[in-house]
Design an enzyme around this catalytic site. Structure first.
Site, PDB file in Angstrom:
ATOM      1  N   GLY A  10      -1.529   1.598  -0.993  1.00 36.86           N
ATOM      2  CA  GLY A  10      -0.829   0.314  -0.826  1.00 36.86           C
ATOM      3  C   GLY A  10       0.332   0.011  -1.745  1.00 36.86           C
ATOM      4  N   GLY A  67       3.165   1.668  -2.370  1.00 38.57           N
ATOM      5  CA  GLY A  67       4.455   2.314  -2.064  1.00 38.57           C
ATOM      6  C   GLY A  67       5.549   1.326  -1.692  1.00 38.57           C
ATOM      7  N   CYS A  77       5.602   0.858   2.020  1.00 44.50           N
ATOM      8  CA  CYS A  77       4.253   0.851   2.578  1.00 44.50           C
ATOM      9  C   CYS A  77       3.868  -0.581   2.945  1.00 44.50           C
ATOM     10  CB  CYS A  77       3.334   1.399   1.496  1.00 44.50           C
ATOM     11  SG  CYS A  77       1.623   0.985   1.706  1.00 44.50           S
TER      12      CYS A  77
HETATM   13  P1  5GP Z   1       7.114   4.786  -3.784  1.00 44.85           P
HETATM   14  O1  5GP Z   1       7.399   5.744  -4.904  1.00 44.85           O
HETATM   15  O2  5GP Z   1       8.217   4.749  -2.783  1.00 44.85           O
HETATM   16  O3  5GP Z   1       6.702   3.436  -4.259  1.00 44.85           O
HETATM   17  O4  5GP Z   1       5.805   5.350  -3.035  1.00 44.85           O
HETATM   18  C1  5GP Z   1       5.785   6.631  -2.456  1.00 44.85           C
HETATM   19  C2  5GP Z   1       4.465   6.821  -1.758  1.00 44.85           C
HETATM   20  O5  5GP Z   1       4.265   5.835  -0.737  1.00 44.85           O
HETATM   21  C3  5GP Z   1       4.325   8.130  -1.007  1.00 44.85           C
HETATM   22  O6  5GP Z   1       4.115   9.225  -1.833  1.00 44.85           O
HETATM   23  C4  5GP Z   1       3.141   7.834  -0.094  1.00 44.85           C
HETATM   24  O7  5GP Z   1       1.911   7.989  -0.743  1.00 44.85           O
HETATM   25  C5  5GP Z   1       3.335   6.363   0.217  1.00 44.85           C
HETATM   26  N1  5GP Z   1       3.897   6.168   1.568  1.00 44.85           N
HETATM   27  C6  5GP Z   1       4.975   6.757   2.114  1.00 44.85           C
HETATM   28  N2  5GP Z   1       5.200   6.304   3.373  1.00 44.85           N
HETATM   29  C7  5GP Z   1       4.225   5.427   3.632  1.00 44.85           C
HETATM   30  C8  5GP Z   1       3.899   4.635   4.778  1.00 44.85           C
HETATM   31  O8  5GP Z   1       4.578   4.615   5.801  1.00 44.85           O
HETATM   32  N3  5GP Z   1       2.776   3.875   4.668  1.00 44.85           N
HETATM   33  C9  5GP Z   1       2.001   3.870   3.542  1.00 44.85           C
HETATM   34  N4  5GP Z   1       0.898   3.122   3.545  1.00 44.85           N
HETATM   35  N5  5GP Z   1       2.304   4.571   2.440  1.00 44.85           N
HETATM   36  C10 5GP Z   1       3.391   5.347   2.488  1.00 44.85           C
END
Ligand code: 5GP
Length: 351
Positions: free
Chosen positions: A185, A187, A190
């Site tokens: 959650g 991301g 996300c």
């Molecule tokens: P960020 O560094 O952008 O905050 O988080 C990256 C992570 O978000 C990714 O490695 C993956 O675990 C998660 N993530 C990527 N795309 C999605 C998505 O469409 N839905 C969700 N729930 N998580 C995502």
């Protein structure tokens, strides 16, 4: 129904308290780590920052840039390159820094096998790091899948996730993972918390999962929620061994994404891997039984990733200097967090 009353914290809820230090300069800090893995015989030596396996982040171009950077950063390449391109890439420079990503359906296994076979025929470099990755790492079939892959590939480093609690971290390690990926959650693109109500504040998830993993000689990779270099320092300070970054590395020349120009500014679109955009691109649309749990954002084009890397790694070195940690390994031992918020008020991030 039960309510847990313990306070759980996110990156924004804490700061790292400075400590008396004998370090004169951030140049004196070594941010490489050396890891022996629980199961695989391989070792890791490098800066344990990993580019996320997302379109626009986990690209071949990113892997080449990381290799050029020369500090041992790694990239989890996204799942949508065809096998031939992966085989070709592995026979070139830049592939040392790569985690091969896969999900748990039959075609993921078939693709992995065909890549393995293709690489064997070429008699060149082979895959040595796998990232087995699902949105919800709590299902029994997922843990069984990790055990099956460990049985089949005893020498490969396996990172598996995602989970946010100690008991499931232990389960995945016992089933054959070397590194457990932590985060549900947090991301940047996300929407799981909005769509399902499920999640766990990321700093507490890291602290709890790292504690469980280290008790079993396993490692964790904090995945999601870092928006500034200070968050990366907090993730390592909380005990994470690796930190995975999506949004912070998106929007660069290495993203292999279309750049749109508007009123003199350049933009790139960045989307979650279970967003409608990703499903339209890779799966022919959103399946009728599921909802999208990701969104699309438009970000300003940020040029070459090397400047961003310098910011991130410079921030990390500086954090180590502030607490007197000569190495990244010492950072979590030297970290005292100060709570700066009384309650969690915006659990859904920036919008
Ligand atoms: P960020 O560094 O952008 O905050 O988080 C990256 C992570 O978000 C990714 O490695 C993956 O675990 C998660 N993530 C990527 N795309 C999605 C998505 O469409 N839905 C969700 N729930 N998580 C995502």
């Amino acid at each position: 129904m039960r309510i847990e009353q313990d306070v759980k914290l996110d990156f924004k809820d804490v700061l790292i308290r400075p400590k008396r230090s004998t370090l004169a300069s951030r140049q004196d800090v070594d941010i490489r780590r050396e890891f022996k893995f629980k199961w695989s015989k391989n070792t890791f030596h490098g800066v344990p920052v990993v580019a996320a396996n997302m379109d626009g982040v986990g690209t071949f171009e990113m892997a080449r840039a990381f290799e050029e950077n020369g500090q041992g950063l790694t990239v989890a390449i996204h799942k949508h390159y065809p096998p031939e391109e992966i085989i070709e890439f592995f026979s070139q420079e830049g592939a040392n820094s790569v985690w091969y990503s896969l999900g748990v359906v039959e075609r993921d296994v078939e693709k992995l096998e065909s890549v393995m076979k293709g690489l064997k025929n070429k008699k060149g470099r082979t895959l040595d790091k796998l990232c087995i990755d699902v949105a919800n790492g709590y299902s029994e079939p997922f843990a069984e899948f990790v055990a099956k892959i460990r049985d089949k590939y005893p020498d490969i480093v396996i990172m598996a996730g995602n989970v946010v609690t100690g008991e499931m971290t232990e389960q995945l390690l016992l089933n054959g993972a070397d590194v457990v990926k932590v985060g549900i959650g947090p991301g940047s693109v996300c929407t799981t918390r909005k769509m399902t109500g499920v999640g766990y504040p990321q700093l507490s998830a890291i602290i709890e999962c790292a504690d469980s993993a280290h008790g079993l000689s396993g490692l964790v990779c904090a995945d999601g929620g870092c928006t500034v270099p200070g968050d990366v320092a907090k993730a390592f300070g909380a005990g994470s061994d690796f930190v995975m970054l999506g949004g912070m590395l998106a929007g660069h020349a290495q993203s292999e994404a279309d750049i749109v120009e508007e009123s003199g500014d350049r933009y790139v679109s960045f989307y979650g891997m279970s967003s409608e955009d990703a499903m339209n691109k890779h799966a022919g649309g959103v399946a009728s039984y599921r909802a999208s749990e990701g969104k699309t954002v438009r970000i300003k084009f940020r040029g070459d990733v090397k400047d961003t890397l310098q910011d991130i790694l410079g921030g990390l070195r500086s954090a180590c200097t502030y607490v007197g940690a000569k190495t990244l390994k010492q950072l979590s031992k030297r970290t005292t967090f100060v709570r700066v918020t009384q309650q969690i008020n915006n659990i859904f991030g920036s919008d």
